[in-house]
Design a protein around this motif. Structure first.
Motif, short mmCIF file in Angstrom:
data_model
loop_
_atom_site.label_atom_id
_atom_site.label_comp_id
_atom_site.label_asym_id
_atom_site.label_seq_id
_atom_site.Cartn_x
_atom_site.Cartn_y
_atom_site.Cartn_z
N ASN A 26 -47.15 -18.40 -74.71
CA ASN A 26 -47.88 -19.61 -74.31
C ASN A 26 -48.12 -20.53 -75.49
O ASN A 26 -48.00 -21.75 -75.39
CB ASN A 26 -49.22 -19.22 -73.66
CG ASN A 26 -49.04 -18.54 -72.33
OD1 ASN A 26 -48.11 -18.86 -71.58
ND2 ASN A 26 -49.91 -17.60 -72.01
N ALA A 27 -48.46 -19.93 -76.64
CA ALA A 27 -48.70 -20.72 -77.84
C ALA A 27 -47.41 -21.35 -78.35
O ALA A 27 -47.40 -22.50 -78.80
CB ALA A 27 -49.33 -19.85 -78.92
N ILE A 28 -46.31 -20.60 -78.27
CA ILE A 28 -45.01 -21.15 -78.71
C ILE A 28 -44.62 -22.34 -77.83
O ILE A 28 -44.17 -23.38 -78.31
CB ILE A 28 -43.92 -20.06 -78.66
CG1 ILE A 28 -44.24 -18.94 -79.66
CG2 ILE A 28 -42.55 -20.67 -79.00
CD1 ILE A 28 -43.28 -17.76 -79.57
N VAL A 50 -36.66 -20.27 -84.68
CA VAL A 50 -37.36 -19.14 -85.31
C VAL A 50 -38.32 -18.42 -84.36
O VAL A 50 -38.21 -17.20 -84.18
CB VAL A 50 -38.16 -19.63 -86.55
CG1 VAL A 50 -38.89 -18.47 -87.20
CG2 VAL A 50 -37.23 -20.31 -87.55
N LEU A 51 -39.25 -19.15 -83.75
CA LEU A 51 -40.34 -18.50 -83.02
C LEU A 51 -39.88 -17.77 -81.77
O LEU A 51 -40.30 -16.63 -81.51
CB LEU A 51 -41.43 -19.52 -82.69
CG LEU A 51 -42.00 -20.31 -83.89
CD1 LEU A 51 -43.10 -21.25 -83.43
CD2 LEU A 51 -42.52 -19.35 -84.95
N TRP A 86 -32.24 -19.05 -77.97
CA TRP A 86 -33.32 -18.06 -77.93
C TRP A 86 -34.43 -18.45 -76.96
O TRP A 86 -35.07 -17.60 -76.36
CB TRP A 86 -33.90 -17.88 -79.33
CG TRP A 86 -32.98 -17.16 -80.25
CD1 TRP A 86 -32.20 -17.70 -81.24
CD2 TRP A 86 -32.71 -15.75 -80.27
NE1 TRP A 86 -31.48 -16.72 -81.87
CE2 TRP A 86 -31.77 -15.51 -81.30
CE3 TRP A 86 -33.17 -14.68 -79.51
CZ2 TRP A 86 -31.28 -14.24 -81.59
CZ3 TRP A 86 -32.70 -13.40 -79.81
CH2 TRP A 86 -31.76 -13.20 -80.83
N ARG A 87 -34.68 -19.73 -76.80
CA ARG A 87 -35.73 -20.14 -75.86
C ARG A 87 -35.36 -19.75 -74.44
O ARG A 87 -36.21 -19.26 -73.68
CB ARG A 87 -35.96 -21.65 -75.95
CG ARG A 87 -37.03 -22.15 -74.98
CD ARG A 87 -37.43 -23.58 -75.25
NE ARG A 87 -36.31 -24.51 -75.11
CZ ARG A 87 -36.40 -25.80 -75.37
NH1 ARG A 87 -37.55 -26.32 -75.81
NH2 ARG A 87 -35.35 -26.60 -75.23
N ALA A 88 -34.10 -19.94 -74.06
CA ALA A 88 -33.65 -19.56 -72.72
C ALA A 88 -33.79 -18.06 -72.52
O ALA A 88 -34.23 -17.59 -71.45
CB ALA A 88 -32.21 -20.00 -72.52
#
Length: 249
Positions: free
Chosen positions: A40-42, A59-60, A88-90
């Motif tokens: 959620n923070a990312i 990175v995150l 990476w987000r996906a």
């Protein structure tokens, strides 16, 4: 700690509020490490500006995936690959989000809103059951079905998702191309927005998939996108029948 390229000025636009620069990436990395890579923070940070969005994607989200499913990530990156198809987000979204389905889209007649899930098990062994025998040297991780019970005429349904390792070089992709499989005319992958192949239309869904899911044989359907993300739906057997199906498998 992995080495990070330091950037201090916003790369969004002249109108961005971040006119005084940012904390360097090492500091942000340590903050999110202490937060255990909270998704959620990312996601909130990504919405701030393009600089933070770029940092999150590079990175995150990568560290979130490595923390959430370390063995799976190690396998997906083995063989010299340092990136994951579709970014990476996906992949982070795929790990924690059941896409559901809107009526009239991928799975006709079904409307179940997408939602986040607390925890999902992904299995490489289960993935073999979703591949034709001639494609079982491919590596596919598939989740347990996310159950949505009492869906009217559809009964009890389950949504499942997965990811291929090195999909661009997989036998499944080569077979889809060889068979002239068509992309879905309107819908895109909910995780990376890539085009989708219908595995049912390509006649590439083995009977072992329904056995693994505990579902009716003719009620399993799934799609694979250009980046190797898999999403599917099935109609689940009653518990006693599904136990018999597992024994049959």
């Amino acid at each position: 700690m992995i080495p990070l390229t330091k950037q201090y000025r916003c790369i969004h636009s002249k109108s961005c509020q971040c006119t005084k620069g940012h904390l360097n990436e090492d500091v942000i990395y340590l903050v999110f490490q202490q937060m255990n890579w909270n998704p959620n923070a990312i996601a909130s940070l990504s919405c701030t500006c393009k600089w933070f969005d770029d940092l999150a994607k590079r990175v995150l989200w990568k560290e979130f995936c490595r923390t959430r499913a370390p063995k799976m990530m190690q396998d997906l990156q083995s063989g010299g690959s340092h990136s994951v198809d579709g970014n990476w987000r996906a992949l982070g979204k795929l790990l924690i989000y059941c896409s559901g389905c809107t009526k009239g889209s991928l799975f006709n007649g079904v409307h179940v809103p997408g939602h986040f899930v607390y925890r999902t098990r992904f299995s490489r062994t289960s993935g073999k059951s979703f591949l034709l025998p001639q494609c079982r040297t491919d590596v596919l991780y598939v989740s347990d079905p996310c159950e949505h019970l009492d869906q009217g005429d559809e009964g009890d349904i389950g949504f499942f998702r997965g990811i291929f390792k090195s999909f661009a070089m997989s036998k499944v992709k080569k077979m889809l191309i060889r068979r002239g499989a068509k992309f879905h005319p309107t819908e895109m992958c909910p995780y990376c927005k890539a085009k989708l192949w219908n595995m049912s239309q390509a006649e590439m869904i083995p009977l072992s998939a329904s056995c693994r899911l505990g579902a009716y044989e003719d009620c399993v359907e799934y799609y694979v996108c250009l980046n190797g993300h898999l999403l599917g739906m099935c109609t689940l057997l009653p518990l006693s029948d599904s136990e018999e199906a597992s024994e049959f498998e």
